[in-house]
Design an enzyme around this catalytic site. Structure first.
Site, PDB file in Angstrom:
ATOM      1  N   CYS A 111       0.809  -1.227   0.000  1.00 37.10           N
ATOM      2  CA  CYS A 111       0.000   0.000   0.000  1.00 37.10           C
ATOM      3  C   CYS A 111       0.841   1.276   0.000  1.00 37.10           C
ATOM      4  O   CYS A 111       0.337   2.361  -0.280  1.00 37.10           O
ATOM      5  CB  CYS A 111      -0.942   0.005   1.194  1.00 37.10           C
ATOM      6  SG  CYS A 111      -1.947  -1.470   1.277  1.00 37.10           S
ATOM      7  N   HIS A 244      -3.293   7.015   3.572  1.00 37.62           N
ATOM      8  CA  HIS A 244      -3.749   5.747   2.996  1.00 37.62           C
ATOM      9  C   HIS A 244      -5.132   5.411   3.548  1.00 37.62           C
ATOM     10  O   HIS A 244      -5.362   5.479   4.756  1.00 37.62           O
ATOM     11  CB  HIS A 244      -2.730   4.653   3.353  1.00 37.62           C
ATOM     12  CG  HIS A 244      -3.170   3.279   2.972  1.00 37.62           C
ATOM     13  ND1 HIS A 244      -3.778   2.996   1.766  1.00 37.62           N
ATOM     14  CD2 HIS A 244      -3.111   2.089   3.641  1.00 37.62           C
ATOM     15  CE1 HIS A 244      -4.051   1.712   1.707  1.00 37.62           C
ATOM     16  NE2 HIS A 244      -3.665   1.139   2.827  1.00 37.62           N
ATOM     17  N   ASN A 274     -10.411  -0.176   0.579  1.00 38.01           N
ATOM     18  CA  ASN A 274      -8.946  -0.099   0.556  1.00 38.01           C
ATOM     19  C   ASN A 274      -8.457  -0.629  -0.794  1.00 38.01           C
ATOM     20  O   ASN A 274      -8.552  -1.829  -1.061  1.00 38.01           O
ATOM     21  CB  ASN A 274      -8.403  -0.938   1.722  1.00 38.01           C
ATOM     22  CG  ASN A 274      -6.884  -0.938   1.781  1.00 38.01           C
ATOM     23  OD1 ASN A 274      -6.215  -0.502   0.846  1.00 38.01           O
ATOM     24  ND2 ASN A 274      -6.337  -1.449   2.863  1.00 38.01           N
TER      25      ASN A 274
END
Ligand code: UT7
Length: 318
Positions: A111, A244, A274
């Site tokens: 990520c 994030h 996500n």
């Protein structure tokens, strides 16, 4: 001289899947998912949608908005945990589709990939090796998830976000880390059909959710403070914190630690879930389109992901 982001572009699979729809497929509920994560919808690839097609669409928009020719791109970096092929790289598939013959490669920092890609691009531009670099973050989490594991599959979504970077001086601070906690979040490959080792089937995404949560809360806070200290800034000096989008509760905890108002921590996790390395450029694109980021806006970008990796960047928009 380093870089500035000239433009962005995004592409999402056409199917948006609601929590209620997931609740018809497994033992979960909109109430559980929304309250624990902030997620309402995620886009999931279907039909012939793949990472190459999403990447090309996002890249096409970014190139058009940058008002450059495709032939001006002299490097392509794709951030992905798993492209359409084991090899060649997704970046090479994008290069072929665009009809360019520049260096092209994938990077996997999970990520945190967008910030890793920005740092690499910054170095190539600052040494004069490149003038225009196309960064594409593209992830198909729906391929990696175990759809019988409600504790993980409801969290993730698919998508792509691209940006074109060129010469500038936007980045004031960038820091990458990896802590080597590889057992907290992983997916194992199979052993293949080699006759020389026991057969092992490929696995699906496995996550120790609470441990990842604790890592994120402490590490994002610590890395943010380091960035501010390095630049002699206070939390108030940052206009927007682009974090994030893994869990709204992680974002809220970072905001509380820095004692900042909600509007400085924009989110879109409710609509996309996500999407791993895509979350930050996806949010950047939306904020740019909404006119929320202008010349002079001070941004702090912060990501964490499997590895465990982190990436933190402070930039002043040019
Ligand atoms: O970019 C990658 C990074 N990933 C992350 O940042 C994820 C970080 N972790 C998290 O966001 C949270 O830990 C989760 C959202 C994954 C889980 O939230 P939690 O508050 O830590 O829940 P939990 O794992 O402690 O589970 C609580 C309960 C359990 O039931 P029992 O044992 O208390 O009866 C789970 O079985 O919730 C249950 N549960 C669910 N219930 C309904 C787990 N998943 C679900 C679900 N629907 N989808």
């Amino acid at each position: 001289m380093g870089l500035r982001i000239l433009s962005t572009g995004i592409s999402l699979p056409k199917t948006a899947v609601s929590n209620d729809r997931l609740a018809t497929m497994m033992n979960t509920s909109d109430q559980w998912i929304s309250s624990r994560t902030g997620i309402k919808y995620r886009h999931i690839a279907s039909g012939d949608e793949n990472l190459t097609s999403l990447s090309i669409a996002a890249a096409g928009t970014a190139i058009e908005r940058a008002a450059i020719r495709v032939s001006d791109i002299d490097m392509i970096i794709c951030s992905t945990m798993c492209g359409d092929y084991v090899f060649p790289s997704l970046a090479c598939c994008v290069a072929e589709a665009l009809g360019v013959t520049c260096p092209a490669f994938d990077l996997n920092a999970a990520c945190s990939g967008f910030i890793y890609a920005l740092d690499i691009a910054d170095k190539f531009i600052s040494t004069g090796r490149s003038k225009h670099i196309l960064i594409v973050c593209a992830e198909m989490m729906s391929r990696l998830c175990d759809w019988t594991d409600r504790s993980t599959c409801v969290l993730f979504g698919d998508g792509a976000a691209a940006c074109v970077v060129g010469e500038g001086n936007a980045i004031k601070y960038i820091n990458l880390t990896s802590d080597g906690h590889t057992h907290l979040l992983y997916q194992q490959v199979g052993s293949g059909n080699s006759p020389f080792r026991p057969q092992k089937e490929p696995g699906f995404l496995v996550m120790a959710g609470q441990d990842v949560f604790k890592f994120a809360v402490s590490k994002v806070g610590q890395q943010t403070e380091l960035a501010l200290q390095a630049l002699n800034l206070t939390p108030d000096d940052i206009d927007l914190y682009i974090l994030h989008q893994a869990n709204k509760r992680i974002i809220d905890s970072a905001r509380a630690r820095l004692e900042q108002p909600e509007e400085k921590f924009p989110t879109n996790i409710d609509r996309y879930g996500n999407t791993s390395s895509v979350t930050i450029p996806l949010l950047l694109d939306e904020l740019l389109e909404a006119g929320s980021i202008k010349k002079g806006t001070k941004l702090l970008l912060s990501a964490f992901g499997a590895g465990m990796t982190t990436g933190t960047c402070v930039m002043i928009w040019e």
